[in-house]
Scaffold this motif. Structure first.
Motif, short mmCIF file in Angstrom:
data_model
loop_
_atom_site.label_atom_id
_atom_site.label_comp_id
_atom_site.label_asym_id
_atom_site.label_seq_id
_atom_site.Cartn_x
_atom_site.Cartn_y
_atom_site.Cartn_z
N GLY A 1 16.31 1.44 1.47
CA GLY A 1 16.60 2.86 1.35
C GLY A 1 16.09 3.47 0.06
O GLY A 1 15.00 3.16 -0.41
N ASN A 2 16.92 4.32 -0.55
CA ASN A 2 16.50 5.09 -1.73
C ASN A 2 16.08 4.21 -2.90
O ASN A 2 14.98 4.34 -3.44
CB ASN A 2 17.62 6.03 -2.17
N ASP A 3 16.97 3.32 -3.32
CA ASP A 3 16.68 2.47 -4.47
C ASP A 3 15.57 1.48 -4.15
O ASP A 3 14.77 1.11 -5.02
CB ASP A 3 17.94 1.73 -4.91
N SER A 4 15.51 1.04 -2.91
CA SER A 4 14.46 0.11 -2.49
C SER A 4 13.10 0.79 -2.53
O SER A 4 12.08 0.16 -2.87
CB SER A 4 14.76 -0.40 -1.09
N SER A 5 13.05 2.06 -2.21
CA SER A 5 11.80 2.82 -2.30
C SER A 5 11.33 2.88 -3.74
O SER A 5 10.13 2.83 -4.02
CB SER A 5 11.99 4.23 -1.74
N ASP A 6 12.28 2.98 -4.65
CA ASP A 6 11.96 2.99 -6.07
C ASP A 6 11.33 1.66 -6.48
O ASP A 6 10.34 1.61 -7.22
CB ASP A 6 13.23 3.26 -6.89
N THR A 7 11.91 0.56 -5.97
CA THR A 7 11.37 -0.76 -6.27
C THR A 7 9.95 -0.90 -5.73
O THR A 7 9.04 -1.38 -6.42
CB THR A 7 12.26 -1.86 -5.67
N ALA A 8 9.75 -0.48 -4.47
CA ALA A 8 8.42 -0.57 -3.88
C ALA A 8 7.41 0.26 -4.66
O ALA A 8 6.25 -0.14 -4.84
CB ALA A 8 8.46 -0.11 -2.42
N TYR A 9 7.85 1.43 -5.14
CA TYR A 9 6.95 2.29 -5.92
C TYR A 9 6.60 1.63 -7.25
O TYR A 9 5.44 1.64 -7.68
CB TYR A 9 7.60 3.64 -6.15
N LYS A 10 7.60 1.03 -7.90
CA LYS A 10 7.36 0.37 -9.18
C LYS A 10 6.38 -0.79 -9.02
O LYS A 10 5.49 -0.99 -9.86
CB LYS A 10 8.68 -0.11 -9.79
N VAL A 11 6.56 -1.55 -7.94
CA VAL A 11 5.66 -2.67 -7.70
C VAL A 11 4.23 -2.18 -7.47
O VAL A 11 3.27 -2.82 -7.90
CB VAL A 11 6.14 -3.52 -6.49
N SER A 12 4.09 -1.02 -6.85
CA SER A 12 2.74 -0.47 -6.61
C SER A 12 2.04 -0.12 -7.91
O SER A 12 0.80 -0.05 -7.96
CB SER A 12 2.82 0.77 -5.72
N GLN A 13 2.82 0.11 -8.96
CA GLN A 13 2.25 0.51 -10.24
C GLN A 13 1.84 -0.68 -11.11
O GLN A 13 1.02 -0.54 -12.01
CB GLN A 13 3.25 1.37 -11.02
N ILE A 14 2.40 -1.86 -10.84
CA ILE A 14 2.16 -2.97 -11.77
C ILE A 14 0.75 -3.53 -11.67
O ILE A 14 0.28 -4.17 -12.60
CB ILE A 14 3.19 -4.11 -11.58
N SER A 15 0.08 -3.26 -10.54
CA SER A 15 -1.29 -3.75 -10.44
C SER A 15 -2.17 -3.07 -11.50
O SER A 15 -3.09 -3.69 -12.04
CB SER A 15 -1.86 -3.48 -9.04
#
Length: 420
Positions: free
Chosen positions: A113-127
């Motif tokens: 959900g909401n917080d999980s979307s935040d995690t997925a977004y953060k992971v997209s930035q680490i590359s």
């Protein structure tokens, strides 16, 4: 070019159809084995990645993967764990990259959900920040139905079906006994800031003014005097009163009626106990005998009464997540697009995670009646299609026959562990 593996994980409170999304991911990835190698599932969500506890889903049979569509809960284990700010907790992200590198993982699918979307977004930035390419796709899931952009959230339709059915049946029960016994029934449902689940109870009304006669939403400030006045009016008119209250019901100043005084792992106020609070208020002020119930985990785990529409959408977003990744998309989420209400038509679109992460979609004002105690026709038009259709699980010996996966962990490749 080396074929990259994928990592899939489930996050937050599970639903009766989240495993259907997992099925969509796994079956689609298997159909593209020339582009995606193995799919590893996180044992207990993102924690599994940090601890290097990766489940090898290739060891599961096609039949068992297909059976996920009718099995509730989180097949691989879920978690409530939110990645911290990379500026202050860089070690978490470095650990993720270390694990991904060790297991040749280039795709990240996070189902939540909401917080999980935040995690997925953060992971997209680490590359970009840590120099390791990761394709990160969020997969929508939340019974609260509060993700923005998507028309609805997989998991919600089944909860809506369960709640509307349960309050209809309970209302018939209390109606039959109200002359000489209980006159008040209060059912507490989930919904911290958004009243979507509570609103679904309104679908149980078989005529105008029917049970449940009162619904309490987080979006409508609770006024004790007007509430008690309505309860008394309903009991004198109908002989009984069925009430559905969202756990997030609150006063005008923002205080929750059921604030337990503690917070959960995501930092949210721990809620619970609003049903007995309301019931005791009625008993104290009006003297009516009551019963109350908390739907709690029952509402989100009831696969035996899941909505077929919800199941189809849950599978579709899992499949679409893989399709988007293979199309070169990153930092996006597949979303449900409503094309028309009746007959209901929907499709799958996409939206950027940056516009979804940490954003809550509340009930619009036009969905709540002017008195604040019910739903409008506009709400019915929105909600009704989401609970349509039955998709019963197979039964064995009189109970549902749910699958249990092997969930075998792959051998760890890193010498050191990581504390979570």
């Amino acid at each position: 070019m080396t074929v990259k593996n994928a990592f899939y994980a489930q996050s937050g409170g599970v639903t009766s159809v989240i495993n259907a999304s997992a099925c969509g991911v796994l079956e689609t990835a298997r159909a593209h084995s020339d582009k995606i190698g193995k799919v590893y599932a996180g044992h207990n969500g993102i924690i599994g990645a940090l601890r290097e506890e990766l489940i090898d889903t290739s060891l599961e049979s096609d039949a068992d993967i297909a059976a996920l569509k009718h099995t509730p809960g989180g097949a691989f284990g879920s978690c409530r764990y939110k990645l911290k700010d990379i500026k202050t907790h860089k070690a978490e992200y470095e650990r993720l990259i270390e694990v991904f590198k060790a297991h040749n993982i280039g795709y990240f699918f996070y189902n939540g959900g909401n917080d999980s979307s935040d995690t997925a977004y953060k992971v997209s930035q680490i590359s970009e920040q840590l120099g390791y390419p990761i394709t990160s796709i969020g997969i929508p899931k939340t019974v609260d139905n509060d993700l923005p952009i998507t028309d609805c959230c997989p998991g919600f339709g089944s909860v809506a079906k369960y709640i509307s059915t349960s309050i209809m049946e309970a209302s018939l029960d209390i109606q039959s006994m109200c002359e000489s016994s209980t006159k008040i029934f209060v059912m507490e449902v989930m919904g911290r800031h958004a009243g979507w689940i509570a609103a679904a109870a309104g679908l149980a009304q078989r005529e105008e003014g029917g049970a449940p006669q009162i619904i309490l939403f987080p979006e409508t400030p609770f006024d004790k005097a007007s509430f008690l006045r309505r309860v008394d009016e309903v009991v004198k008119r109908d002989g009984f009163c069925a009430i559905v209250v969202s756990e997030g019901a609150q006063y005008a100043d923002g205080r929750f009626l059921s604030d337990a005084g503690v917070t959960d792992a995501f930092g949210h106020t721990q809620l619970g106990g609003v049903a007995p609070f309301i019931a005791n208020m009625i008993k104290s002020e009006l003297g009516y005998k009551y019963h109350w119930a908390v739907a709690d985990y029952l509402q989100r785990s009831a696969r035996h009464i899941s909505s077929a529409t919800d199941l189809d959408q849950a599978y579709a977003v899992g499949k679409a997540a893989v399709d988007l990744a293979l199309a070169g998309k990153n930092a996006v989420m597949p979303v449900i697009v409503r094309e028309q209400d009746s007959p209901y038509k929907w499709s799958v679109g996409e939206a950027p995670l940056a516009k979804i992460a940490n954003v809550e979609k509340k009930m619009p004002k036009e969905f709540i009646t002017e008195d604040g105690f019910g739903i409008t026709e506009a709400a019915r038009r929105y909600l009704q299609p989401l609970i349509q259709g039955e998709s019963y699980p197979p039964y064995k010996n009189g109970v549902p026959d749910y699958v249990k996966l092997k969930n075998q962990l792959v051998a760890k490749k890193l010498a050191h562990s990581f504390n979570v």
